[in-house]
Design a protein around this motif. Structure first.
Motif, PDB file in Angstrom:
ATOM      1  N   ASN A 181       0.779  -1.253   0.123  1.00 35.91           N
ATOM      2  CA  ASN A 181       0.035  -0.114   0.033  1.00 35.91           C
ATOM      3  C   ASN A 181       0.851   1.356  -0.083  1.00 35.91           C
ATOM      4  O   ASN A 181       0.412   2.267  -0.045  1.00 35.91           O
ATOM      5  N   LEU A 182       2.036   1.003   0.238  1.00 39.52           N
ATOM      6  CA  LEU A 182       2.958   2.510   0.302  1.00 39.52           C
ATOM      7  C   LEU A 182       3.171   3.121  -0.930  1.00 39.52           C
ATOM      8  O   LEU A 182       2.955   4.474  -1.115  1.00 39.52           O
ATOM      9  N   PRO A 183       2.936   2.562  -2.295  1.00 37.35           N
ATOM     10  CA  PRO A 183       2.812   3.360  -3.533  1.00 37.35           C
ATOM     11  C   PRO A 183       1.641   4.023  -3.654  1.00 37.35           C
ATOM     12  O   PRO A 183       1.520   5.378  -3.931  1.00 37.35           O
ATOM     13  N   LYS A 184       0.669   3.611  -3.026  1.00 37.05           N
ATOM     14  CA  LYS A 184      -0.779   4.190  -3.061  1.00 37.05           C
ATOM     15  C   LYS A 184      -0.661   5.413  -2.097  1.00 37.05           C
ATOM     16  O   LYS A 184      -1.446   6.443  -2.449  1.00 37.05           O
ATOM     17  N   LEU A 185      -0.148   5.084  -0.979  1.00 34.40           N
ATOM     18  CA  LEU A 185       0.026   6.297  -0.073  1.00 34.40           C
ATOM     19  C   LEU A 185       0.763   7.659  -0.848  1.00 34.40           C
ATOM     20  O   LEU A 185       0.207   8.645  -0.541  1.00 34.40           O
ATOM     21  N   VAL A 186       1.926   7.426  -1.539  1.00 35.15           N
ATOM     22  CA  VAL A 186       2.508   8.261  -1.932  1.00 35.15           C
ATOM     23  C   VAL A 186       1.730   9.170  -3.014  1.00 35.15           C
ATOM     24  O   VAL A 186       1.868  10.243  -2.940  1.00 35.15           O
ATOM     25  N   ILE A 187       0.720   8.285  -3.719  1.00 39.09           N
ATOM     26  CA  ILE A 187      -0.177   8.957  -4.859  1.00 39.09           C
ATOM     27  C   ILE A 187      -0.886   9.846  -4.050  1.00 39.09           C
ATOM     28  O   ILE A 187      -1.337  10.978  -4.482  1.00 39.09           O
ATOM     29  N   CYS A 188      -1.695   9.272  -3.157  1.00 41.21           N
ATOM     30  CA  CYS A 188      -2.419   9.905  -2.180  1.00 41.21           C
ATOM     31  C   CYS A 188      -2.124  11.292  -1.529  1.00 41.21           C
ATOM     32  O   CYS A 188      -2.658  12.300  -1.573  1.00 41.21           O
ATOM     33  N   LEU A 189      -0.564  11.271  -1.190  1.00 40.96           N
ATOM     34  CA  LEU A 189       0.030  12.330  -0.553  1.00 40.96           C
ATOM     35  C   LEU A 189       0.123  13.382  -1.740  1.00 40.96           C
ATOM     36  O   LEU A 189       0.089  14.543  -1.714  1.00 40.96           O
ATOM     37  N   ILE A 247      -7.873  19.782   3.793  1.00 46.33           N
ATOM     38  CA  ILE A 247      -8.339  18.358   4.370  1.00 46.33           C
ATOM     39  C   ILE A 247      -7.706  17.386   3.419  1.00 46.33           C
ATOM     40  O   ILE A 247      -7.917  17.101   2.273  1.00 46.33           O
ATOM     41  N   PRO A 248      -7.048  16.358   4.034  1.00 46.92           N
ATOM     42  CA  PRO A 248      -6.092  15.313   3.206  1.00 46.92           C
ATOM     43  C   PRO A 248      -7.162  13.993   3.152  1.00 46.92           C
ATOM     44  O   PRO A 248      -6.626  13.078   3.598  1.00 46.92           O
ATOM     45  N   LEU A 249      -8.299  14.368   2.239  1.00 54.34           N
ATOM     46  CA  LEU A 249      -9.216  13.022   1.936  1.00 54.34           C
ATOM     47  C   LEU A 249      -8.551  11.963   1.692  1.00 54.34           C
ATOM     48  O   LEU A 249      -8.626  10.747   2.014  1.00 54.34           O
ATOM     49  N   ALA A 250      -7.674  12.085   0.437  1.00 57.51           N
ATOM     50  CA  ALA A 250      -6.948  11.059  -0.154  1.00 57.51           C
ATOM     51  C   ALA A 250      -6.269  10.156   0.687  1.00 57.51           C
ATOM     52  O   ALA A 250      -6.238   8.945   0.977  1.00 57.51           O
ATOM     53  N   THR A 251      -5.319  10.790   1.729  1.00 61.49           N
ATOM     54  CA  THR A 251      -4.496  10.089   2.797  1.00 61.49           C
ATOM     55  C   THR A 251      -5.577   9.617   3.975  1.00 61.49           C
ATOM     56  O   THR A 251      -5.051   8.606   4.324  1.00 61.49           O
ATOM     57  N   LEU A 252      -6.570  10.364   4.156  1.00 61.08           N
ATOM     58  CA  LEU A 252      -7.360   9.625   5.135  1.00 61.08           C
ATOM     59  C   LEU A 252      -8.021   8.366   4.700  1.00 61.08           C
ATOM     60  O   LEU A 252      -8.105   7.500   5.383  1.00 61.08           O
ATOM     61  N   CYS A 253      -8.337   8.346   3.253  1.00 63.65           N
ATOM     62  CA  CYS A 253      -8.957   7.168   2.840  1.00 63.65           C
ATOM     63  C   CYS A 253      -8.039   5.951   2.704  1.00 63.65           C
ATOM     64  O   CYS A 253      -8.370   4.959   3.229  1.00 63.65           O
TER      65      CYS A 253
END
Length: 152
Positions: free
Chosen positions: A40-48, A105-111
């Motif tokens: 899930n780390l690549p997904k976190l980078v994209i969300c950030l 609001i960091p919605l992507a990161t919260l998701c």
């Protein structure tokens, strides 16, 4: 008498250890064993990145809201594809980007956090993410989920 004091110390130490183990076991979040956080780390980078780009538009005087109108559908579509076709996340991101002063609001990161650590929760169900996503996402951005067909 010395022996009596050493027994008291051991009893107190045992009580302290038992108390600390009870506290630490209750403070641990309920983590789904099927989660593979490194995947899930690549997904976190994209969300950030999505959250950062959305927040950076606030720095542009008078042009920030115009940039938000352009960025909102791009970010919402990206989040929908990242979170398995969730229309709830799509609408929330679209509103967050279009409404003034909500870009912080960091919605992507919260998701990402909810999906990674609370993928089976009621909040994940409400957002249609985690175990409740409607479609599969590409392997790079997906978690390993239990499939009912795997047990056969």
């Amino acid at each position: 008498m010395v022996r009596e004091d050493s027994n008291k110390t051991n009893t107190n130490d045992t009580l302290a250890v038992n108390a600390s183990s009870r506290v630490s076991s209750k403070s641990q979040p309920n983590i789904d064993p099927w989660i593979m956080v490194p995947n899930n780390l690549p997904k976190l980078v994209i969300c950030l990145m999505i959250d950062s780009i959305g927040a950076l538009s606030e720095l542009i005087p008078f042009g920030g809201e115009v940039a938000d109108i352009v960025w909102a559908p791009i970010a919402a579509t990206a989040l929908r594809s990242l979170y398995g076709g969730s229309n709830v996340v799509f609408v929330l991101e679209l509103l967050e980007e279009i409404l003034p002063f909500t870009d912080i609001i960091p919605l992507a990161t919260l998701c990402w956090f909810i999906e990674t650590f609370y993928g089976n929760s009621d909040l994940a169900k409400l957002l249609q993410i985690g175990s409740f996503s409607t479609t599969r996402v590409p392997f790079l951005f997906s978690r390993r989920l239990r499939n009912d067909n795997d047990s056969e």
